[in-house]
Structure formats: C-alpha cells, structure tokens
Enzyme design. Structure first.
Site, mmCIF file in Angstrom:
data_model
loop_
_atom_site.group_PDB
_atom_site.id
_atom_site.type_symbol
_atom_site.label_atom_id
_atom_site.label_comp_id
_atom_site.label_asym_id
_atom_site.label_seq_id
_atom_site.Cartn_x
_atom_site.Cartn_y
_atom_site.Cartn_z
ATOM 1 N N ASP A 38 59.181 -45.055 -60.044
ATOM 2 C CA ASP A 38 59.971 -46.278 -59.842
ATOM 3 C C ASP A 38 61.416 -45.969 -59.430
ATOM 4 O O ASP A 38 62.366 -46.486 -60.025
ATOM 5 C CB ASP A 38 59.986 -47.139 -61.114
ATOM 6 C CG ASP A 38 58.618 -47.251 -61.772
ATOM 7 O OD1 ASP A 38 57.608 -47.291 -61.039
ATOM 8 O OD2 ASP A 38 58.552 -47.296 -63.015
ATOM 9 N N ASN A 54 47.368 -62.319 -64.201
ATOM 10 C CA ASN A 54 47.912 -61.560 -63.089
ATOM 11 C C ASN A 54 49.416 -61.406 -63.268
ATOM 12 O O ASN A 54 49.995 -61.874 -64.248
ATOM 13 C CB ASN A 54 47.592 -62.239 -61.754
ATOM 14 C CG ASN A 54 48.375 -63.529 -61.518
ATOM 15 O OD1 ASN A 54 49.237 -63.913 -62.306
ATOM 16 N ND2 ASN A 54 48.072 -64.211 -60.424
ATOM 17 N N GLU A 113 54.114 -56.522 -58.061
ATOM 18 C CA GLU A 113 55.248 -56.105 -58.879
ATOM 19 C C GLU A 113 56.211 -55.275 -58.034
ATOM 20 O O GLU A 113 55.991 -55.068 -56.834
ATOM 21 C CB GLU A 113 54.770 -55.302 -60.098
ATOM 22 C CG GLU A 113 54.086 -53.985 -59.772
ATOM 23 C CD GLU A 113 53.569 -53.257 -61.002
ATOM 24 O OE1 GLU A 113 53.411 -53.893 -62.062
ATOM 25 O OE2 GLU A 113 53.310 -52.030 -60.901
ATOM 26 N N HIS A 122 56.193 -48.649 -55.743
ATOM 27 C CA HIS A 122 57.462 -48.956 -56.418
ATOM 28 C C HIS A 122 58.641 -48.266 -55.722
ATOM 29 O O HIS A 122 59.271 -47.358 -56.251
ATOM 30 C CB HIS A 122 57.418 -48.584 -57.882
ATOM 31 C CG HIS A 122 58.417 -49.379 -58.681
ATOM 32 N ND1 HIS A 122 58.076 -50.071 -59.816
ATOM 33 C CD2 HIS A 122 59.742 -49.621 -58.483
ATOM 34 C CE1 HIS A 122 59.148 -50.692 -60.302
ATOM 35 N NE2 HIS A 122 60.177 -50.428 -59.487
ATOM 36 N N ARG A 182 53.869 -38.879 -61.402
ATOM 37 C CA ARG A 182 54.327 -39.677 -60.277
ATOM 38 C C ARG A 182 55.712 -39.135 -59.901
ATOM 39 O O ARG A 182 56.653 -39.225 -60.689
ATOM 40 C CB ARG A 182 54.384 -41.166 -60.651
ATOM 41 C CG ARG A 182 53.020 -41.746 -60.970
ATOM 42 C CD ARG A 182 53.108 -43.237 -61.288
ATOM 43 N NE ARG A 182 53.777 -43.481 -62.568
ATOM 44 C CZ ARG A 182 54.058 -44.698 -63.035
ATOM 45 N NH1 ARG A 182 53.758 -45.765 -62.310
ATOM 46 N NH2 ARG A 182 54.644 -44.846 -64.210
#
Length: 353
Positions: free
Chosen positions: A39, A178, A215, A279, A313
């Site tokens: 992120d 959701n 998102e 992200h 990540r």
C-alpha cells in the site's frame, strides 16, 4: 591534427552514447524499492524531497522514509512516527497510511481496528506542524467519521478547483457484503461534509474474485479528467487495478459523472512474475513532469493461508504513460523498467497488438 580530430570525434560519440544511456536510466527504478511494504504512498515536496509511507507486515506502526530521489527510497532509513495502542481503538490492523501536506501541516491518514476486535476497521488521522515529517511531534486527530462508518478504510484526499475532497472505502450495499468507493467534500483536513455518495462498487467478474472489493483509491488529475485507480478482488494473485474517471468540470459528487472501464488496467502477469499488483499511488519523477506509479505486488502466486498475512508484497515503481486520447497507459505487457523506454523493443511489439 587527424589524430586529434579522430580522438575528438570518438570522445563525442562515447559521450553521446553515455548521455543516451543515462537518459534511458533516468526513469528506471531499482525495484523492489521496499521489501515487505504494501500500500505505498509518496508525497513530493516543492524542493524535490520524497516522503514515503506504507503498510508494514506486522500491522503495528507507521514509518516515514525521506529521500531525494525515488530510487533513494530503497536505502532511506525508516523513522517510526507512531505505534498502535495497547488497548482499545487504533490497537490492531494498522493499514494503508497516506501522507499529505495540507495548509502548511502534515497529515497521515490510516485505517485501524481495535485490540478487542481487529476487524472493527475505521479511518483515523495524525498531524504534525514540522517542516520535515520525520521530525517533530505527531498528534492524534482521532477518527474521521463518515455516515455509514461500518468497515471504513483507505482514505485519500485531493484538491480540485479550490475544493478539497476525500475518497474512502466502506460497505456500499445493503444486499451483498462488499466494499465500494465513497466521495465527499471536506470541511477541514479531518472532517467530511454531509453529502457522501458511492461512486463505484464491484460489478464485474474481475472485481469479485475471492471478495467483492473496490478499495485503495488513488487520484490523478490530467488531460481534463479526474482519474481514480482502485484495487479489486482478494489480496492474492487476483488483486488488480481498475480505473474510474470524470470530466474535470463535472460534479464529482454526482455518481453519474463517473465512468468505469469494464476491464482491469493492471493485473497479474505470470511471465513477468508480477502477481496481484495493486494499491497504488502516484507521484512525479525528479524531472518534475514524468508521471510515476508506485504499487505493491508479489513475485510468486501460491500463498499458504490467508493472503492478507503473507508478508511479501513489495513496493515497486514504474513510469505511467499516456495514450493519444489522454488516457493512462499502464503497460500491462511490459515490466517496470521497460515502461521508462518510449521505444523499447517490447513496447513496439505491444503497440502492434
């Protein structure tokens, strides 16, 4: 004289080749820029300093890195500016910090659960009046309360035509579980105006793999449009980027102003060992004009257990190109450094497809 002329010609040729090579390297990146940092978000100040924040795999603190170049983020020492609480709110799942400079003050926006319920995710803010956000004192500004405020995270803020807005994530349906994207005007850096509307929620197959997710909004205003990238599906190899846009003069609080591409714009490419990219955030390169996207991805597909707790990540950076029509070109078929080469071999091939 002949030798001197020949020597000068060779020198100029070598110098020219070196200059060309240097220019090709200018917007290439030493990826991954930050191991086990998801992120990613960067803020570039007018003096050219980059401040970098990201989610740490322990989900327990917020760090800021300071660098004079994007590649410099890799060697920059992280400064811990805040740690989670030992009890109560802001005590668990510290996610997705973003750093912004607003009216002469630094703000970090982030999401957090509580020690009693790590899934009670809400959005919060910190502030700091120091010139350098790796120094000074960070103050807790408390929760940024929105009307639904049920499972709310990934807030980002931007200014457009003299008005500041926030886009964030929360439950967006009463019929299915959701997450979707909300937008509102801001009445201060930590408060929202009353009108709050949904501008996107999962509707396509690529948005509902594993989970029904929209998102991680990121905003870029270019070419007469307000672009918003967002991430969709579960955080494994299905994670991907979608794209919304609105005309720059449209009413951004009118859902009809927003258009969504029916296909993802950046997603897993097994040949390049790029799995679950998402992200992202946007910045500009050191030249002050080249758009750059930071994002996270894994370099393997198979994950044991819940992907949210797989730490690998990594933050990466790549140039963002533009089509003749003024739309962003994410270069799905190109690796990160090939995107920096306008006329690379693979770029030519991709153009022919």
């Amino acid at each position: 004289m002949k030798f001197s002329t020949l020597f000068l010609a060779v020198t100029l040729t070598v110098s020219g080749l070196a200059g060309t090579a240097q220019s090709l390297k200018k917007n290439q990146f030493n990826n991954p820029l930050a191991l086990q940092r998801a992120d990613p978000h960067v803020w570039k100040t007018p003096d050219g300093t980059y401040y970098f924040v990201a989610t740490v795999p322990e989900y327990d603190r917020i760090e800021v890195r300071r660098a004079k170049t994007i590649n410099g983020i890799k060697e920059a020492q992280p400064v811990v500016v805040w740690r989670k609480h030992d009890k109560g709110p802001m005590g668990n799942h510290i996610w997705a910090p973003e750093i912004h400079r607003i009216d002469g003050k630094w703000y970090i926006y982030f999401a957090a659960g509580s020690t009693e319920d790590k899934w009670a995710i809400r959005k919060y803010a910190l502030s700091n009046p120091a010139e350098d956000p790796t120094t000074g004192e960070w103050k807790e500004e408390g929760q940024i309360v929105s009307q639904r405020n049920e499972f709310t995270l990934d807030e980002t803020t931007f200014e457009h035509q003299g008005q500041r807005y926030m886009i964030w994530v929360d439950r967006a349906s009463d019929k299915v579980v959701n997450t979707g994207l909300y937008i509102a005007k801001m009445t201060s850096p930590t408060t929202l105006a009353e009108k709050q509307v949904v501008i996107s929620q999962p509707e396509h197959a690529w948005e509902i793999k594993g989970h029904r997710v929209n998102e991680a909004p990121a905003v870029l205003i270019r070419n007469g449009k307000v672009f918003v990238t967002f991430s969709a599906s579960a955080t494994d190899a299905n994670y991907c980027l979608g794209l919304l846009w609105a005309d720059e003069n449209a009413d951004l609080l009118a859902p009809a102003s927003w258009h969504k591409l029916p296909e993802p714009v950046f997603y897993t490419n097994e040949a390049l060992k790029r799995f679950g990219p998402g992200h992202n955030s946007f910045t500009v390169a050191e030249d002050g004009k080249t758009d750059v996207m930071l994002y996270h991805a894994r370099d393997y597909k198979e994950i044991n257990g819940e992907p949210l707790y797989d730490p690998n990540r990594h933050t990466r950076a790549r140039v963002l190109r533009w089509t003749k029509e003024g739309m962003p070109d994410f270069g799905q078929e190109l690796d990160d450094n090939e995107m920096a080469l306008k006329k690379g071999k693979r770029a030519k091939k991709a153009k022919k497809r």
